[in-house]
Design a protein around this motif. Structure first.
Motif, PDB file in Angstrom:
ATOM      1  N   LYS A   1       0.835  -1.209   0.000  1.00 16.02           N
ATOM      2  CA  LYS A   1       0.000   0.000   0.000  1.00 16.02           C
ATOM      3  C   LYS A   1       0.861   1.247   0.000  1.00 16.02           C
ATOM      4  N   GLN A   2       1.893   1.204   0.817  1.00 13.57           N
ATOM      5  CA  GLN A   2       2.786   2.355   0.926  1.00 13.57           C
ATOM      6  C   GLN A   2       4.173   1.858   1.330  1.00 13.57           C
ATOM      7  N   ALA A   3       5.171   2.695   1.091  1.00 11.54           N
ATOM      8  CA  ALA A   3       6.547   2.252   1.360  1.00 11.54           C
ATOM      9  C   ALA A   3       6.929   2.555   2.808  1.00 11.54           C
ATOM     10  N   CYS A   4       7.309   1.523   3.542  1.00  9.35           N
ATOM     11  CA  CYS A   4       7.818   1.755   4.897  1.00  9.35           C
ATOM     12  C   CYS A   4       9.225   2.340   4.745  1.00  9.35           C
ATOM     13  N   TYR A   5       9.566   3.260   5.601  1.00 13.46           N
ATOM     14  CA  TYR A   5      10.782   4.046   5.376  1.00 13.46           C
ATOM     15  C   TYR A   5      12.092   3.259   5.521  1.00 13.46           C
ATOM     16  N   TYR A   6      12.015   2.071   6.133  1.00  8.99           N
ATOM     17  CA  TYR A   6      13.241   1.295   6.350  1.00  8.99           C
ATOM     18  C   TYR A   6      13.389   0.169   5.324  1.00  8.99           C
ATOM     19  N   CYS A   7      12.389  -0.033   4.476  1.00  9.47           N
ATOM     20  CA  CYS A   7      12.302  -1.291   3.725  1.00  9.47           C
ATOM     21  C   CYS A   7      12.965  -1.226   2.351  1.00  9.47           C
TER      22      CYS A   7
ATOM     23  N   GLY B   1       5.197 -14.512   0.568  1.00 10.68           N
ATOM     24  CA  GLY B   1       5.909 -13.405   1.209  1.00 10.68           C
ATOM     25  C   GLY B   1       5.877 -12.183   0.319  1.00 10.68           C
ATOM     26  N   GLY B   2       6.529 -11.127   0.778  1.00 16.09           N
ATOM     27  CA  GLY B   2       6.437  -9.942  -0.062  1.00 16.09           C
ATOM     28  C   GLY B   2       7.375  -8.842   0.353  1.00 16.09           C
ATOM     29  N   GLY B   3       6.954  -7.630  -0.065  1.00 12.14           N
ATOM     30  CA  GLY B   3       5.639  -7.166  -0.414  1.00 12.14           C
ATOM     31  C   GLY B   3       4.569  -7.515   0.629  1.00 12.14           C
ATOM     32  N   THR B   4       3.345  -7.468   0.165  1.00  5.53           N
ATOM     33  CA  THR B   4       2.230  -7.684   1.080  1.00  5.53           C
ATOM     34  C   THR B   4       1.242  -8.689   0.485  1.00  5.53           C
TER      35      THR B   4
ATOM     36  N   ASN C   1       6.447   4.875   8.900  1.00  5.03           N
ATOM     37  CA  ASN C   1       5.437   5.025   7.837  1.00  5.03           C
ATOM     38  C   ASN C   1       4.647   3.736   7.612  1.00  5.03           C
ATOM     39  N   ARG C   2       4.324   3.045   8.705  1.00  6.50           N
ATOM     40  CA  ARG C   2       3.484   1.860   8.583  1.00  6.50           C
ATOM     41  C   ARG C   2       2.037   2.296   8.377  1.00  6.50           C
ATOM     42  N   ALA C   3       1.229   1.408   7.775  1.00  5.68           N
ATOM     43  CA  ALA C   3      -0.166   1.763   7.474  1.00  5.68           C
ATOM     44  C   ALA C   3      -1.108   1.421   8.626  1.00  5.68           C
TER      45      ALA C   3
END
Ligand code: SF4
Length: 374
Positions: free
Chosen positions: A12-18, A58-61, A130-132
């Motif tokens: 959905k959105q990019a986590c800042y550490y990933c 796995g992923g991704g989501t 920046n988690r959803a």
């Protein structure tokens, strides 16, 4: 015995550490599922005659996929591979995707293990990442999964966050333990170059947690989880009896696996194959009935490194006999002085040719590994 890993390259959105491979553009989601089904069929020879004991989304989501998409992927595996009826089928999920309805669907589909990406129960940290989701959604998702009858649940947590105090970590661990999930994976935050955190670090807007404090964090985690009855069967993985991740355990044991989807890796004992980490190029290739992958034949040095790297992290430790017998690397001969030092400093134990890390050694696992590899 083998495993299949299916990489779902959307978030959905990019986590800042990933720095995993994913796209936030979902336009091609349906095409992607069709392409992955095609790849599963094109590559069925890879695990021919092997019983598939673990299937891992796995992923991704992966929890972004709807029921028809997941059903068709699982059906393709069942049709073209020998999926063990008792196979462990894991799906990585984010709390914000796990409505009651979704959870019931997943259970009906035969997903018998959920790995929920919670990362923290601290709302400030979640928003910094920046988690959803927020902490309330995290707790609710686990409670709902338990209510629909999915008992084999793992939660992912991150420690060593910049400015995270031991008090904050204690609270996180208390919240995690209160959920009584049988498995907890907990990783130290690493700042990767191609991420928002990486950029912030270059701009001096972020300072990684001091190494000494990060060690104290890991020590606290090991103490708390062990006291709560969890076995640290791998440096970052803790489980109650009978709930080790079968998929990860076979990966660490060197079992063959097939990786499907953009950026997925495969391993057949002698080589590794890396699928292209680009959604559009992957789709284009599959549309032409090819799969874009690079193959790398593992050298003896790489096999030795991999064996030391994975086995030393495990509770069962590294078999020096196998290392010598299978790969001709005699650790006593090659690194005898180091082994002696580690033992004297209380970092490792060597009993019956099995080398394991002590609690103190686990805090220095990466360094010890570096010192032992060719
Ligand atoms: S941490 Fe998970 S949800 Fe966040 S961007 Fe990475 S893969 Fe996606």
């Amino acid at each position: 015995m083998s495993g299949i890993y299916i990489h779902i390259p959307f978030c959905k959105q990019a986590c800042y550490y990933c720095d995993f491979h994913f796209s936030t553009n979902m336009q091609n989601k349906q095409h992607m599922v069709e392409a992955m089904k095609k790849e599963l069929i094109l590559r069925k020879e890879y695990l021919i005659d092997d019983k598939i004991e673990t299937l891992y989304f796995g992923g991704g989501t992966p929890s972004l996929l709807d029921q028809p998409a997941l059903t068709s992927l699982i059906d393709t595996v069942k049709t073209h591979y020998q999926l063990d009826p008792e196979a462990e089928i894991t799906l990585e999920a984010n709390p914000d995707d796990l409505s009651m309805e979704k959870l019931k669907e997943l259970k009906e589909l035969g997903i018998n293990r959920l790995s929920i990406g919670i990362q923290s129960f601290d709302d400030q940290i979640l928003s910094y990442f920046n988690r959803a989701h927020d902490s309330q959604m995290a707790r609710q998702s686990v409670a709902d999964a338990q209510e629909v009858g999915i008992e084999n649940i793992s939660i992912d947590l991150i420690f060593g966050v910049p400015n995270q105090s031991l008090v904050q970590l204690k609270k996180d661990l208390k919240s995690a333990l209160a959920l009584q999930t049988p498995h907890i994976s907990i990783y130290g935050l690493t700042i990767e170059e191609d991420t928002v955190f990486g950029r912030w670090e270059r701009q001096n807007k972020l300072t990684p947690l001091d190494e000494e404090l990060a060690s104290q964090h890991l020590q606290l985690i090991m103490d708390r989880l062990e006291n709560a009855g969890y076995e640290q069967y791998e440096i970052s993985n803790f489980s109650l009896p009978g709930y080790r991740s079968r998929h990860n355990s076979s990966y660490w044991a060197g079992t063959h696996y097939l990786g499907i989807g953009p950026a997925a890796h495969s391993y057949d004992g002698d080589s590794r194959q890396f699928n292209i980490a680009h959604n559009a190029k992957y789709l284009k290739a599959l549309a032409q009935d090819t799969f874009p992958a690079e193959k790398e034949i593992l050298s003896r040095e790489e096999k030795i490194t991999e064996m030391i790297l994975t086995q030393l992290r495990k509770k069962e430790g590294l078999s020096l006999k196998s290392l010598k017998g299978d790969l001709g690397y005699d650790l006593h001969k090659e690194r005898g002085a180091k082994l002696k030092d580690f033992q004297e400093e209380g970092l490792t134990l060597c009993l019956d040719e099995i080398l394991t890390l002590t609690q103190k050694g686990k805090l220095l696992c990466d360094w010890i590994t570096e010192e032992l590899i060719p």
